[in-house]
Enzyme design. Structure first.
Site, PDB file in Angstrom:
ATOM      1  N   SER A  88      35.735  42.920-109.812  1.00  0.00           N
ATOM      2  CA  SER A  88      35.196  42.243-108.622  1.00  0.00           C
ATOM      3  C   SER A  88      36.307  41.777-107.684  1.00  0.00           C
ATOM      4  O   SER A  88      36.111  41.715-106.469  1.00  0.00           O
ATOM      5  CB  SER A  88      34.303  41.066-109.023  1.00  0.00           C
ATOM      6  OG  SER A  88      35.072  40.070-109.661  1.00  0.00           O
ATOM      7  N   ARG A 114      26.018  53.398-103.510  1.00  0.00           N
ATOM      8  CA  ARG A 114      25.377  52.269-102.834  1.00  0.00           C
ATOM      9  C   ARG A 114      26.244  51.038-102.780  1.00  0.00           C
ATOM     10  O   ARG A 114      26.317  50.359-101.761  1.00  0.00           O
ATOM     11  CB  ARG A 114      24.072  51.903-103.573  1.00  0.00           C
ATOM     12  CG  ARG A 114      23.064  53.017-103.641  1.00  0.00           C
ATOM     13  CD  ARG A 114      22.114  52.827-104.800  1.00  0.00           C
ATOM     14  NE  ARG A 114      22.784  53.043-106.093  1.00  0.00           N
ATOM     15  CZ  ARG A 114      22.243  52.854-107.272  1.00  0.00           C
ATOM     16  NH1 ARG A 114      21.004  52.435-107.352  1.00  0.00           N
ATOM     17  NH2 ARG A 114      22.916  53.078-108.387  1.00  0.00           N
ATOM     18  N   LEU A 122      26.759  61.031 -88.087  1.00  0.00           N
ATOM     19  CA  LEU A 122      26.300  61.760 -86.910  1.00  0.00           C
ATOM     20  C   LEU A 122      24.803  62.058 -87.020  1.00  0.00           C
ATOM     21  O   LEU A 122      24.336  62.531 -88.057  1.00  0.00           O
ATOM     22  CB  LEU A 122      27.083  63.065 -86.803  1.00  0.00           C
ATOM     23  CG  LEU A 122      26.772  63.997 -85.656  1.00  0.00           C
ATOM     24  CD1 LEU A 122      28.065  64.561 -85.089  1.00  0.00           C
ATOM     25  CD2 LEU A 122      25.874  65.146 -86.083  1.00  0.00           C
ATOM     26  N   SER A 123      24.067  61.746 -85.946  1.00  0.00           N
ATOM     27  CA  SER A 123      22.617  61.923 -85.973  1.00  0.00           C
ATOM     28  C   SER A 123      22.221  63.299 -85.459  1.00  0.00           C
ATOM     29  O   SER A 123      22.582  63.681 -84.340  1.00  0.00           O
ATOM     30  CB  SER A 123      21.953  60.856 -85.099  1.00  0.00           C
ATOM     31  OG  SER A 123      20.597  61.192 -84.875  1.00  0.00           O
ATOM     32  N   ARG A 217      33.543  61.481-108.357  1.00  0.00           N
ATOM     33  CA  ARG A 217      33.545  62.708-107.553  1.00  0.00           C
ATOM     34  C   ARG A 217      34.842  63.493-107.656  1.00  0.00           C
ATOM     35  O   ARG A 217      34.903  64.639-107.210  1.00  0.00           O
ATOM     36  CB  ARG A 217      33.231  62.370-106.091  1.00  0.00           C
ATOM     37  CG  ARG A 217      31.931  61.603-105.897  1.00  0.00           C
ATOM     38  CD  ARG A 217      30.731  62.355-106.448  1.00  0.00           C
ATOM     39  NE  ARG A 217      29.493  61.623-106.199  1.00  0.00           N
ATOM     40  CZ  ARG A 217      28.285  62.129-106.392  1.00  0.00           C
ATOM     41  NH1 ARG A 217      28.132  63.349-106.856  1.00  0.00           N
ATOM     42  NH2 ARG A 217      27.213  61.397-106.155  1.00  0.00           N
TER      43      ARG A 217
HETATM   44  C1  FAD Z   1      28.674  65.272-111.579  1.00  0.00           C
HETATM   45  C2  FAD Z   1      27.515  64.512-110.970  1.00  0.00           C
HETATM   46  C3  FAD Z   1      26.257  65.033-111.036  1.00  0.00           C
HETATM   47  C4  FAD Z   1      25.151  64.351-110.480  1.00  0.00           C
HETATM   48  N1  FAD Z   1      23.902  64.885-110.540  1.00  0.00           N
HETATM   49  C5  FAD Z   1      22.855  64.241-110.005  1.00  0.00           C
HETATM   50  C6  FAD Z   1      21.533  64.795-110.047  1.00  0.00           C
HETATM   51  O1  FAD Z   1      21.311  65.860-110.584  1.00  0.00           O
HETATM   52  N2  FAD Z   1      20.527  64.102-109.470  1.00  0.00           N
HETATM   53  C7  FAD Z   1      20.737  62.889-108.872  1.00  0.00           C
HETATM   54  O2  FAD Z   1      19.787  62.289-108.374  1.00  0.00           O
HETATM   55  N3  FAD Z   1      21.971  62.347-108.808  1.00  0.00           N
HETATM   56  C8  FAD Z   1      23.029  62.972-109.346  1.00  0.00           C
HETATM   57  N4  FAD Z   1      24.278  62.423-109.267  1.00  0.00           N
HETATM   58  C9  FAD Z   1      24.458  61.152-108.558  1.00  0.00           C
HETATM   59  C10 FAD Z   1      24.581  59.967-109.541  1.00  0.00           C
HETATM   60  O3  FAD Z   1      23.434  59.843-110.336  1.00  0.00           O
HETATM   61  C11 FAD Z   1      24.786  58.650-108.747  1.00  0.00           C
HETATM   62  O4  FAD Z   1      23.651  58.394-107.936  1.00  0.00           O
HETATM   63  C12 FAD Z   1      25.999  58.669-107.852  1.00  0.00           C
HETATM   64  O5  FAD Z   1      27.091  59.266-108.494  1.00  0.00           O
HETATM   65  C13 FAD Z   1      26.380  57.239-107.474  1.00  0.00           C
HETATM   66  O6  FAD Z   1      26.828  56.587-108.630  1.00  0.00           O
HETATM   67  P1  FAD Z   1      26.515  55.069-108.916  1.00  0.00           P
HETATM   68  O7  FAD Z   1      25.054  54.784-108.896  1.00  0.00           O
HETATM   69  O8  FAD Z   1      27.287  54.692-110.158  1.00  0.00           O
HETATM   70  O9  FAD Z   1      27.259  54.401-107.644  1.00  0.00           O
HETATM   71  P2  FAD Z   1      26.873  53.126-106.803  1.00  0.00           P
HETATM   72  O10 FAD Z   1      25.524  53.225-106.260  1.00  0.00           O
HETATM   73  O11 FAD Z   1      27.974  52.956-105.816  1.00  0.00           O
HETATM   74  O12 FAD Z   1      26.915  51.959-107.836  1.00  0.00           O
HETATM   75  C14 FAD Z   1      28.153  51.566-108.433  1.00  0.00           C
HETATM   76  C15 FAD Z   1      27.832  50.822-109.708  1.00  0.00           C
HETATM   77  O13 FAD Z   1      27.176  49.609-109.375  1.00  0.00           O
HETATM   78  C16 FAD Z   1      26.168  49.345-110.369  1.00  0.00           C
HETATM   79  N5  FAD Z   1      24.846  49.375-109.693  1.00  0.00           N
HETATM   80  C17 FAD Z   1      24.577  49.861-108.452  1.00  0.00           C
HETATM   81  N6  FAD Z   1      23.278  49.701-108.149  1.00  0.00           N
HETATM   82  C18 FAD Z   1      22.721  49.105-109.214  1.00  0.00           C
HETATM   83  C19 FAD Z   1      21.416  48.683-109.514  1.00  0.00           C
HETATM   84  N7  FAD Z   1      20.415  48.854-108.649  1.00  0.00           N
HETATM   85  N8  FAD Z   1      21.183  48.119-110.699  1.00  0.00           N
HETATM   86  C20 FAD Z   1      22.174  47.932-111.590  1.00  0.00           C
HETATM   87  N9  FAD Z   1      23.467  48.306-111.384  1.00  0.00           N
HETATM   88  C21 FAD Z   1      23.721  48.883-110.205  1.00  0.00           C
HETATM   89  C22 FAD Z   1      26.285  50.414-111.440  1.00  0.00           C
HETATM   90  O14 FAD Z   1      27.161  49.974-112.420  1.00  0.00           O
HETATM   91  C23 FAD Z   1      26.899  51.559-110.655  1.00  0.00           C
HETATM   92  O15 FAD Z   1      27.615  52.490-111.451  1.00  0.00           O
HETATM   93  C24 FAD Z   1      25.377  63.094-109.825  1.00  0.00           C
HETATM   94  C25 FAD Z   1      26.668  62.572-109.759  1.00  0.00           C
HETATM   95  C26 FAD Z   1      27.746  63.259-110.313  1.00  0.00           C
HETATM   96  C27 FAD Z   1      29.128  62.657-110.199  1.00  0.00           C
END
Ligand code: FAD
Length: 267
Positions: A88, A114, A122-123, A217
């Site tokens: 944090s 998120r 860009l829209s 990524r």
């Molecule tokens: C190789 C790869 C393949 C993927 N394939 C798919 C796919 O097939 N389909 C698909 O839909 N997506 C896919 N994704 C996207 C993946 O599921 C995530 O949505 C994306 O990588 C963002 O990650 P995140 O949610 O950890 O990040 P962020 O949204 O930035 O969140 C960061 C961290 O904050 C915490 N956090 C955020 N929001 C919440 C919440 N609401 N509640 C609790 N904790 C929270 C978690 O610890 C999270 O890891 C893929 C991603 C990768 C890297």
């Protein structure tokens, strides 16, 4: 890299571009006033990167540990935060990136991040896409037969977009406001544009979020285009703030390309 296919002036892009256009500054006077108000006669650190200094300041506020800093300077301080997982504190460093030369399919994945991210893209409703560029995957560009199929498809979709946009402007000719007319035409015409359509996106994110993005990524399992972007972002930030992004190493993948690794996964 952008190339132009002469026949119909189709612009092709094969490499993302990242501009680091915003960084923080420390108000040294305000910091000195805070330290003086708290009976700290002198505190300094050895980084000139505002984001890194702000992180150390924020971390030291937690324990009011300005008086007797441990050796190793800012690098050791941030290294310790990474080691113990105090992620944090890294949220106090913020960077503004402008990303171009990427596909709509890439940004669809990018905006899934998120926490700690802000996006302005860009829209396609407001901006005319009749001369848009297209991002070609390397594996397709390397094979003449695949490249031909891809090129024909991009050309066809661009021609369809232009025709639809013109006809839709005619359909909406009774809407008096020109901007509304164009917006309605473009929002419908864009439905024929492919995932490969180039886009531009302004991204503001904190260091913790950027680290998570680079790890997810920049991983070997990630899509090739977004992995190249993650590596470009990493290179830029490593140069900008080495104490914050210096624990990553780039490895060569057997299938070509590179991936990012770190001993501090997800702080
Ligand atoms: C190789 C790869 C393949 C993927 N394939 C798919 C796919 O097939 N389909 C698909 O839909 N997506 C896919 N994704 C996207 C993946 O599921 C995530 O949505 C994306 O990588 C963002 O990650 P995140 O949610 O950890 O990040 P962020 O949204 O930035 O969140 C960061 C961290 O904050 C915490 N956090 C955020 N929001 C919440 C919440 N609401 N509640 C609790 N904790 C929270 C978690 O610890 C999270 O890891 C893929 C991603 C990768 C890297």
């Amino acid at each position: 890299m952008a190339s132009v296919e002469s026949q119909t002036e189709l612009r092709i892009i094969r490499e993302p571009k990242v501009y680091l256009i915003g960084r923080q500054v420390v108000d040294e006077e305000a910091l000195a006033a805070f330290l003086s108000d708290h009976d700290v006669s002198h505190w300094t650190t050895d980084t000139e990167v505002a984001g890194e200094k702000l992180i150390e300041t924020a971390g030291r506020v937690c324990y009011m540990s300005f008086q007797r800093p441990r050796p190793g300077g800012n690098r050791a301080y941030i290294g310790h935060l990474l080691e113990v997982g105090h992620g944090s504190v890294l949220e106090h460093a913020v960077f503004n990136l402008l990303i171009t030369g990427v596909s709509r399919s890439l940004t669809h994945e990018l905006v899934r991040h998120r926490a700690g991210f802000g996006f302005s893209q860009l829209s396609q409703r407001f901006v005319d896409e009749s001369k848009c560029s297209f991002v070609e995957p390397e594996v397709i560009a390397a094979n003449p037969e695949l490249h031909r199929i891809w090129l024909d498809t991009m050309r066809a979709s661009q021609v369809a977009y232009r025709e639809l946009a013109d006809l839709l402007m005619e359909t909406f000719k009774d809407i008096p406001d020109r901007t509304s007319r164009r917006k309605k035409a473009r929002e419908a015409a864009r439905s024929v544009l492919p995932n490969a359509t180039e886009t531009e996106i302004f991204v503001t994110a904190n260091a913790r979020a950027l680290r998570h993005f680079i790890e997810m990524r920049g991983d070997a399992a990630a899509d090739v285009e977004i992995r190249r972007l993650a590596i470009a972002v990493f290179r830029l930030l490593h140069e900008e703030a080495p104490n914050l992004f210096g624990d990553y190493t780039l490895i060569d993948l057997p299938e070509g390309g590179q991936a990012v690794t770190t001993p501090h996964r997800k702080v």
